[in-house]
Design an enzyme around this catalytic site. Structure first.
Site, PDB file in Angstrom:
ATOM      1  N   ASP A 107       0.842  -1.191   0.000  1.00  0.00           N
ATOM      2  CA  ASP A 107       0.000   0.000   0.000  1.00  0.00           C
ATOM      3  C   ASP A 107       0.879   1.244   0.000  1.00  0.00           C
ATOM      4  O   ASP A 107       1.547   1.526   0.995  1.00  0.00           O
ATOM      5  CB  ASP A 107      -0.881  -0.050   1.269  1.00  0.00           C
ATOM      6  N   ASP A 139      -1.912  -1.261  -3.652  1.00  0.00           N
ATOM      7  CA  ASP A 139      -2.155  -0.503  -4.880  1.00  0.00           C
ATOM      8  C   ASP A 139      -0.990  -0.665  -5.856  1.00  0.00           C
ATOM      9  O   ASP A 139       0.045  -1.247  -5.520  1.00  0.00           O
ATOM     10  CB  ASP A 139      -2.431   0.977  -4.569  1.00  0.00           C
ATOM     11  N   ASP A 145      -5.971 -11.060 -14.970  1.00  0.00           N
ATOM     12  CA  ASP A 145      -7.063 -11.988 -14.743  1.00  0.00           C
ATOM     13  C   ASP A 145      -8.179 -11.629 -15.724  1.00  0.00           C
ATOM     14  O   ASP A 145      -8.473 -10.454 -15.921  1.00  0.00           O
ATOM     15  CB  ASP A 145      -7.571 -11.839 -13.300  1.00  0.00           C
ATOM     16  N   ASP A 193     -10.474 -16.952 -15.561  1.00  0.00           N
ATOM     17  CA  ASP A 193     -11.235 -17.360 -14.388  1.00  0.00           C
ATOM     18  C   ASP A 193     -12.335 -18.357 -14.749  1.00  0.00           C
ATOM     19  O   ASP A 193     -13.077 -18.125 -15.709  1.00  0.00           O
ATOM     20  CB  ASP A 193     -11.869 -16.094 -13.798  1.00  0.00           C
ATOM     21  N   GLU A 252      -8.229 -21.466 -15.444  1.00  0.00           N
ATOM     22  CA  GLU A 252      -8.662 -22.051 -14.184  1.00  0.00           C
ATOM     23  C   GLU A 252      -9.783 -23.020 -14.548  1.00  0.00           C
ATOM     24  O   GLU A 252     -10.877 -22.591 -14.922  1.00  0.00           O
ATOM     25  CB  GLU A 252      -9.168 -20.975 -13.223  1.00  0.00           C
ATOM     26  N   HIS A 273      -5.067 -17.341  -3.957  1.00  0.00           N
ATOM     27  CA  HIS A 273      -5.962 -16.532  -3.118  1.00  0.00           C
ATOM     28  C   HIS A 273      -7.220 -17.278  -2.691  1.00  0.00           C
ATOM     29  O   HIS A 273      -7.979 -16.763  -1.882  1.00  0.00           O
ATOM     30  CB  HIS A 273      -6.346 -15.264  -3.893  1.00  0.00           C
ATOM     31  N   ASP A 274      -7.480 -18.452  -3.270  1.00  0.00           N
ATOM     32  CA  ASP A 274      -8.676 -19.223  -2.885  1.00  0.00           C
ATOM     33  C   ASP A 274      -8.340 -20.380  -1.950  1.00  0.00           C
ATOM     34  O   ASP A 274      -9.243 -21.102  -1.529  1.00  0.00           O
ATOM     35  CB  ASP A 274      -9.340 -19.841  -4.128  1.00  0.00           C
TER      36      ASP A 274
HETATM   37  C1  GLC Z   1     -12.347 -18.123  -9.318  1.00  0.00           C
HETATM   38  C2  GLC Z   1     -11.594 -17.129  -8.467  1.00  0.00           C
HETATM   39  C3  GLC Z   1     -12.366 -16.916  -7.202  1.00  0.00           C
HETATM   40  C4  GLC Z   1     -13.727 -16.355  -7.543  1.00  0.00           C
HETATM   41  C5  GLC Z   1     -14.460 -17.262  -8.542  1.00  0.00           C
HETATM   42  C6  GLC Z   1     -15.626 -16.561  -9.165  1.00  0.00           C
HETATM   43  O1  GLC Z   1     -12.400 -19.370  -8.729  1.00  0.00           O
HETATM   44  O2  GLC Z   1     -10.288 -17.576  -8.250  1.00  0.00           O
HETATM   45  O3  GLC Z   1     -11.687 -16.063  -6.302  1.00  0.00           O
HETATM   46  O4  GLC Z   1     -14.507 -16.233  -6.395  1.00  0.00           O
HETATM   47  O5  GLC Z   1     -13.618 -17.640  -9.601  1.00  0.00           O
HETATM   48  O6  GLC Z   1     -15.193 -15.568 -10.043  1.00  0.00           O
END
Ligand code: GLC
Length: 544
Positions: A21, A29, A98, A203, A258, A318-319
């Site tokens: 930040d 940021d 992304d 995604d 993904e 992050h998930d």
């Molecule tokens: C993917 C992302 C996740 C998000 C989901 C819906 O799995 O990594 O963080 O909540 O898609 O977009």
């Protein structure tokens, strides 16, 4: 070839809210990221994937995009982004954005217009249907959302009309049967590539094309109902092939997918003129009571996904929960374990992915209350379980297990307050992990034996060694909880052995025969016993 570039250099994921930040508002940021590019360069990072940077109401932390052509003011301005492109380029780094196009935000102008004017062309950008039942107030089918509950939301101003959302109701699904949607996405992709972006992490790309809207089979554990009608459909493959041919290939870019819900035997098709690499979920999906530590199941899953031409190898993002504590037992050997997992990612065939903080062995933050949580999943899950009268402690257990906050804490660069994430005294958007005064970049820089120093060595080894980064892989029989494999390329060989457990294991004879003089890297350089593999010990050997 781009696939080779990714395999050699790997990808480092930045979660922009939590990286650094610069303006003192407690949220990460782009200027903050700019200030850490030298650090990333010192790690050997060449490809950075940014979780969404676009304007968003942040219902799902940016995975709900309200404008595909701009930068979220939380993170800065387009001028900041352009500078980021310049500065990364100057350092020989490449940027991956992304691309979230299964759905938009419900605040996206397309969706707002689709609601405001049912006759507008934007209506058909989404999936609106009439409800069922006597008065049409029942959802059009029995599909459930990945975020729990029905996948349909009734339009408040239009009784009996619903729209589909495979995630939250604030993330309406796009209608990929509509050519205009493809053209819009093509334009978006071209826009960012013209800015110099290298490619996209797509995604939940495996579910964009709904082959039909018929009722789904019920009772597939761990699967939302309706699943079989939209995962890995022929339509999805057609779209990816077209996007690759029309936009990505001519610009020498990359697509990373993904592939949520995709089985191992469905995955190969995505790598055939579609994606450069992909993430499956078997390796990280904890299931409810499944054993995920270094177990036979883990080994089998890992080996089976290695059969793919170019798997995306990851253990954290992050998930997901942090790897130490999930795959590796916390305790006296966790540091060796953390190094072993990094080395594993650097030794497998495919593309290694790292999540910010993994290079210092960051662990989950376990003390966040539900009230402090920003994660939609934790809240939806809690709400749903409440409706079933589940007692609070049990609900909290589920929220902890499936919630996604634990790895999203601000990145600690320094031991003292603010942790070099921010130099202001405001509370960060998400609490610091209480381990930040002990696990942080500055302290690890001072310690030659740290995970951080190891990470640099390990990534460097992969980057300079074509056999490790590009060779074929061949698994050899071994004790369960030990992985033994060969990487081979142009007559050169690397023998890799990994003790996945926190117990001593006999050294495979092939490793013994090849003695330590050919050892390229290990996590135990001192006090090594010849006859056994120590807890989480690994070795990478150059052999004839
Ligand atoms: C993917 C992302 C996740 C998000 C989901 C819906 O799995 O990594 O963080 O909540 O898609 O977009």
């Amino acid at each position: 070839m781009e696939r080779d570039f990714l395999s050699r250099y790997g990808v480092y994921q930045i979660y922009p809210m939590s990286f650094c930040d610069a303006n003192g508002d407690g949220k990460g940021d782009i200027p903050g990221i700019l200030s850490k590019l030298d650090y990333l360069q010192s790690l050997g990072v060449r490809v950075i994937w940014f979780s969404p940077l676009y304007p968003s109401p942040m219902w799902d932390m940016g995975y709900d995009i309200a404008d595909y052509y701009d930068i979220n003011p939380i993170f800065g301005t387009m001028a900041d982004f352009d500078l980021l492109m310049e500065e990364t380029k100057r350092r020989g780094m490449r940027v991956i954005m992304d691309l979230v196009v299964n759905h938009t935000s419900d605040q996206h102008p397309w969706f707002l217009e689709a609601l405001r004017n049912p006759d507008s062309k934007y209506r058909d950008y989404y999936i609106f249907r009439k409800g069922k039942g006597k008065n049409g107030r029942k959802p059009p089918n029995n599909w459930t959302s990945t975020f729990f509950g029905s996948a349909w939301k009734e339009v408040p101003e239009e009784q009996g009309t619903f729209y589909l959302h495979l995630y939250s109701e604030h993330q309406p699904d796009l209608n990929w049967h509509n050519e205009a949607v493809y053209q819009e996405v093509k334009k978006i992709v071209e826009y960012w590539m013209d800015k110099g972006v290298y490619g996209f992490r797509c995604d939940v790309i495996s579910e964009i094309y709904k082959e039909s809207l018929e009722d789904g089979k019920r009772g597939m554990p761990g699967r939302p109902t309706g699943f079989e009608h939209y995962i890995a459909t022929p339509g999805c493959h057609r779209i990816l092939k077209r996007l690759r041919k029309e936009v990505i290939e001519p610009r020498h870019g990359v697509l990373i997918g993904e592939c949520y819900g995709v089985e191992r035997d469905q995955a190969a098709a995505f790598l055939d003129d579609e994606l450069d690499t992909l993430f499956g979920f078997e390796i990280t999906d904890p299931g409810i009571f499944k054993k995920t530590m270094a177990s036979e199941r883990f080994r089998q899953i890992l080996m089976s996904w290695q059969k793919l031409e170019c798997n995306g190898n990851y253990l954290e993002n992050h998930d997901q929960h942090r790897a130490i504590g999930k795959y590796v037992r916390e305790g006296p050997f966790e540091k060796e374990g953390g190094k072993m997992l990094i080395a594993l990612l650097c030794s497998l065939k495919g593309v290694p992915f790292f999540f910010q903080g993994q290079e210092i062995g960051m662990k989950d933050y376990r003390h966040l209350s539900l009230e402090e949580s920003h994660d939609a999943v934790a809240h939806f899950l809690d709400g749903m379980l409440k409706r079933y009268w589940m007692p609070k402690p049990l609900r909290r257990w589920f929220a902890r297990k499936y919630g996604r906050d634990d790895a999203r804490c601000p990145m600690p660069f320094l031991p003292e307050s603010g942790h070099g994430f921010t130099n202001s005294s405001v509370e960060p958007w998400q609490k610091f992990n209480e381990l930040s005064s002990r696990i942080n970049v500055a302290l690890e820089e001072k310690d030659e034996t740290s995970i951080l120093h190891f990470f640099r060595r390990c990534l460097r080894l992969r980057q300079v060694d074509d056999v490790l980064s590009l060779g074929n892989i061949r698994f050899l029989p071994s004790d369960e909880e030990v992985l033994l494999f060969l990487r081979e390329r142009k007559g050169a060989k690397r023998l890799c052995v990994f003790n996945l457990s926190d117990k001593e294991k006999p050294i495979p004879s092939l490793v013994l025969e090849n003695t330590t003089k050919n050892l390229l890297l290990s996590n135990y350089l001192h006090g090594k016993k010849e006859e056994s593999l120590l807890p989480y010990e690994f070795g990478i050997y150059a052999i004839k």
